[in-house]
Write a protein that holds these residues in place. Structure first.
Motif, short mmCIF file in Angstrom:
data_model
loop_
_atom_site.label_atom_id
_atom_site.label_comp_id
_atom_site.label_asym_id
_atom_site.label_seq_id
_atom_site.Cartn_x
_atom_site.Cartn_y
_atom_site.Cartn_z
N SER A 443 0.32 7.72 -2.62
CA SER A 443 1.17 8.14 -1.70
C SER A 443 0.72 8.70 -0.38
CB SER A 443 2.25 8.64 -2.22
OG SER A 443 1.73 10.19 -2.47
N ARG A 444 -0.29 9.77 -0.64
CA ARG A 444 -0.71 10.25 0.70
C ARG A 444 -1.65 8.98 1.52
NH1 ARG A 444 -4.24 15.18 -1.96
NH2 ARG A 444 -2.29 16.39 -2.45
N LEU A 445 -2.12 8.17 0.89
CA LEU A 445 -2.78 7.02 1.77
C LEU A 445 -1.97 6.27 2.21
CD1 LEU A 445 -5.45 5.66 2.38
CD2 LEU A 445 -5.37 4.24 0.19
N GLN A 446 -0.88 5.90 1.62
CA GLN A 446 0.09 4.73 2.00
C GLN A 446 1.05 5.55 3.46
OE1 GLN A 446 2.64 4.46 -1.32
NE2 GLN A 446 1.45 2.49 -1.85
N ASN A 447 1.27 6.85 3.37
CA ASN A 447 1.77 7.57 4.46
C ASN A 447 0.68 7.62 5.48
OD1 ASN A 447 4.40 7.90 3.33
ND2 ASN A 447 3.48 9.60 1.90
#
Length: 820
Positions: A443-447
């Motif tokens: 989720s961090r990478l996506q954001n």
């Protein structure tokens, strides 16, 4: 920055020996700051680099600030304790943060040095630090909560309002939908943009001209500005991040959109000159002396840019300089142009040259086209582009991730996106959670990517219509049965390979014999194409002792060199890219020269695959394999029966030609010898053919592409192409059928092959046919592709995490040999 080559492992918490955990931190002084230009102005993350060859101190650990400028060194007393732990890989990663800058002692600054290791190494690390007289501040230590590290704050959760994942979730929300589409500057660009290109141009301009603070920065209540992720504080407002990742799907016309961006800057600079010329003759105004835009691309794309410049721009509207081959050394000469076009190879070659004008210029904008080629952060060309001076930085690629999410780290370093441009922060905040399969990492990478990138695919819909009105693309597999003779050869080779794999047994033994396993995999793939590709006397090829020393066996050295040359998609095991200046070790493993030399500079000096001790004397440059520019007619075996796969291809091509005599096809193979073997049977069947491969000069490739585009009864109808020559950036829309003669490991590479044909400018429906041999390694490669297709989806979509690189490598080797 000081870290081992292993980047963590997969599995659950606490039960995986390869996973890295925070041991704790020690406080050390940064000294010698007066000797370096790098500065630290407030709370700031720092990176460390071991300098074992430092003439003053063999234990030296250099300190770099968030801008990658050298600041000083860790105090010698602390370095003497930490250096052996780093060199022995007991401490596998180190990250640091300076709590605050001090005016009392400007040449000495306290720094928190956070140490990461595998759980099994904790006792040894703690004992060594204690024996060295240092205080290890660990999780149970009363001062542990005083750490300024984001990794520690995440673990202790001492500030609920600073939850790391919550901070990531707030990044980049609601920006793109509010950006207005923009027309191309009509006085520079002749073509009308599609709607999706206008939207992209609006986004690019907004990114360049917005004064928004970079992600994770906000104004501090105490005055100044604070990075809420790292707790770094500065007095001056941090400059906006002018640039990002333009990651639209291949074939959506990114080049024309970028030319519109460059042309718009030229037009605005011209307006500024007119508006200010009368009033401010003696004062230099913004726009009065525009700096050029530098575009960097692979050699294979260079000609495509030249073609676009000729076809899409009004003559004379942009002054363009081709910085390639024979080129100027005069900085002032380059400053006369609006656009300078160069290659990664050229910049890499000039990186250590003092008289390179490219390094001296403060560019208006730098665009890295097909930027995934810099995924090896150790390569000279990667270092060269990261070091360029410019405010506006663009990463352009339809495949930002090819092997692992770590491919993104060099892109962050080029963009100067802090703190992710510091390797230790990228690893602790993104990479390790991802490799562990932790959903927070994903989720961090996506954001993060949502905040700085634009990604659209051909099948996306905007409102009720598709992104771009391209003809349809149909992908199908044509399964082929081998003849009895071919099947006998194939089964014999596969049995030999399986026996060897089982003989090697465990993981470490397989890695020690990596080249032997690769040999079998390569030969099985070649046997699926044509028996003529593969030397069938296997035992004469293989060393009698699987740990043979190439120093004592020149024939083995030549055969290993041919192994690399035979397979276009062979990758160096360290950087996971095709080897540059291929080196073969005495223990028969194959690497890039730069990759293995970097390993040898560390104190371990061991082969990363088999762990055998290595020195420079154990490295051998691969002998050059000569590739005569011949056709299949000169082959002594050219009168033998056609292989099953070649017969199938001929039937498919004839069927297509019967339906439409003017239809054109492209046949892709990664084996150059296969392209040569196809020439005679295709000519004999009446097809007019051209060949495009990596042995040709850029000029010859461009001539072949232009010739293939001709239409008429005497025009060529089949192009035999290798992806080395016809990969990224090449336009082959004259064809409407693509044959993938053999499958690639990497599905992104196959997508590139398809998108040479299925792209803007295509008028017909496109058909892609994969030729796959039943019951063979080719079917297993298709299964492997399905796994790898999740890589880009991981970053831009919602999928699961992955495993440790080495573990994946072994699993894939077993899978390829049919042992799983």
């Amino acid at each position: 920055m000081a870290s081992s080559s292993s980047r963590g492992g997969g599995g659950g918490d606490g039960d995986d020996d390869n996973e890295l955990y925070l041991v704790g931190f020690v406080v050390a002084n940064i000294v010698g700051m007066r000797y370096y230009q790098g500065k630290i102005t407030g709370r700031e993350p720092v990176g460390f680099v071991r300098e074992p060859l430092n003439t003053y101190d063999g234990n030296a650990i250099a300190v770099y600030n968030r801008r990658n400028d050298k600041v000083g060194h860790i105090a010698a007393t602390v370095a003497a304790v930490l250096a052996p732990l780093i060199d022995s890989h007991l401490v596998a990663a180190v990250q640091g943060i300076v709590p605050k800058a001090s005016s009392k002692a400007p040449h000495r600054l306290p720094c928190q040095v956070h140490l990461f290791a595998r759980r099994t190494a904790f006792p040894a690390v703690a004992a060594a630090i204690d024996a060295g007289g240092l205080d290890l501040i660990h999780a149970d230590h009363p001062e542990f909560a005083l750490s300024e590290s984001a990794a520690v704050m995440e673990r202790t959760k001492r500030k609920p309002n600073r939850d790391v994942d919550k901070l990531f979730s707030l990044v980049g929300k609601g920006g793109k939908s509010q950006i207005e589409p923009m027309e191309a500057p009509g006085d520079v660009v002749t073509s009308e943009l599609f709607d999706h290109q206008k939207e992209a141009l609006g986004w690019l301009v907004h990114r360049e001209e917005s004064n928004d603070m970079p992600p994770f920065w906000e104004e501090s209540k105490e005055g100044g500005f604070e990075n809420v992720l790292t707790n770094q504080t500065v007095k001056e407002r941090p400059p906006p991040l002018k640039g990002g990742i333009f990651a639209d799907d291949m074939g959506l016309g990114k080049t024309l959109t970028l030319l519109s961006l460059i042309g718009r800057s030229k037009a605005r600079n011209g307006d500024a000159k007119k508006a200010n010329g009368a009033k401010r003759r003696k004062v230099k105004v913004a726009g009065e002396a525009p700096r050029p835009t530098l575009v960097v691309c692979p050699p294979s794309v260079f000609s495509a840019w030249v073609t676009q410049l000729e076809e899409q721009l009004k003559p004379g509207s942009l002054k363009v300089y081709l910085y390639h081959g024979e080129r100027t050394k005069d900085k002032k000469e380059l400053l006369k142009y609006d656009l300078v076009l160069s290659t990664y190879t050229t910049l890499g070659a000039e990186f250590e040259q003092e008289d390179s004008p490219v390094k001296e210029i403060d560019w208006f904008r730098v665009i890295l086209d097909e930027a995934h080629v810099i995924k090896n952060s150790a390569a000279q060309q990667t270092k060269a582009v990261i070091a360029l001076n410019t405010e506006r930085r663009w990463v352009v690629t339809g495949t930002p991730i090819q092997n692992s999410s770590f491919d993104l780290y060099p892109l962050m370093a080029f963009l100067r996106f802090q703190p992710f441009a510091i390797k230790s922060y990228w690893q602790s905040l993104i990479q390790r959670p991802l490799e562990k399969g932790d959903k927070t990492g994903l989720s961090r990478l996506q954001n993060l990517l949502a905040a700085i990138s634009l990604r659209r695919t051909k099948d996306m819909e905007t409102g009720s219509k598709s992104m771009v009105n391209l003809p349809s693309k149909t992908v199908m597999a044509c399964y082929i049965d081998l003849s009895a003779e071919e099947r006998e050869y194939y089964d014999q080779m596969e049995l030999e390979g399986k026996n060897k794999m089982q003989e090697f047994g465990d993981r470490d033994s397989i890695l020690r014999n990596y080249s032997t396993v690769l040999y079998f995999i390569l030969r099985l793939r070649q046997l699926c194409n044509d028996v003529a590709l593969c030397p069938l006397d296997m035992k004469s090829w293989l060393p009698a002792d699987s740990l043979g020393d190439v120093a004592k066996n020149p024939e083995l050295l030549k055969k290993l060199a041919s192994l690399v040359d035979d397979g276009d998609d062979f990758d160096c095991p360290i950087c996971l890219s095709p080897p540059t200046k291929t080196v073969i070790t005495s223990c028969t493993h194959i690497y890039c020269q730069t990759c293995i030399l970097k390993i040898l500079k560390s104190s371990s000096s061991r082969c990363p695959i088999c762990r055998r001790s290595l020195s420079k004397e154990d490295l051998f440059l691969a002998p050059e394999v000569k590739n005569p520019d011949e056709d299949g007619s000169g082959n002594p075996e050219s009168d033998r029966p056609l292989s099953s796969k070649v017969q199938t291809l001929l039937k498919l091509l004839k069927t297509s030609q019967d339906k439409d005599p003017l239809s054109k096809s492209v046949v892709f193979s990664q084996f150059r010898k296969m392209l040569l073997l196809l020439e005679k049977p295709l000519k004999a069947a009446g097809f007019k053919i051209l060949r495009l491969d990596g042995s040709m000069t850029a000029k010859k490739r461009l001539a072949v592409i232009q010739q293939f585009a001709h239409v008429g009864p005497d025009a060529p109808t089949v192009l035999l192409a290798s992806l080395k020559a016809a990969g990224a950036g090449v336009n082959l829309t004259a064809a409407s059928t693509v044959y993938l003669f053999d499958p690639w490991w990497n599905p992104g590479v196959e997508e590139q092959a398809m998108d040479r044909v299925h792209r803007i400018g295509q008028k017909k429906d496109v058909k892609v046919i994969r030729l796959i041999v039943k019951g063979s390694i080719e079917e297993r490669i298709l299964s492997l592709q399905e796994r790898k297709k999740s890589l880009i989806a991981n970053a831009f979509g919602k999928k699961k995490g992955g495993k440790d690189d080495k573990e994946m490598r072994i699993e894939e080797l077993r899978m390829m040999m049919g042992l799983q």
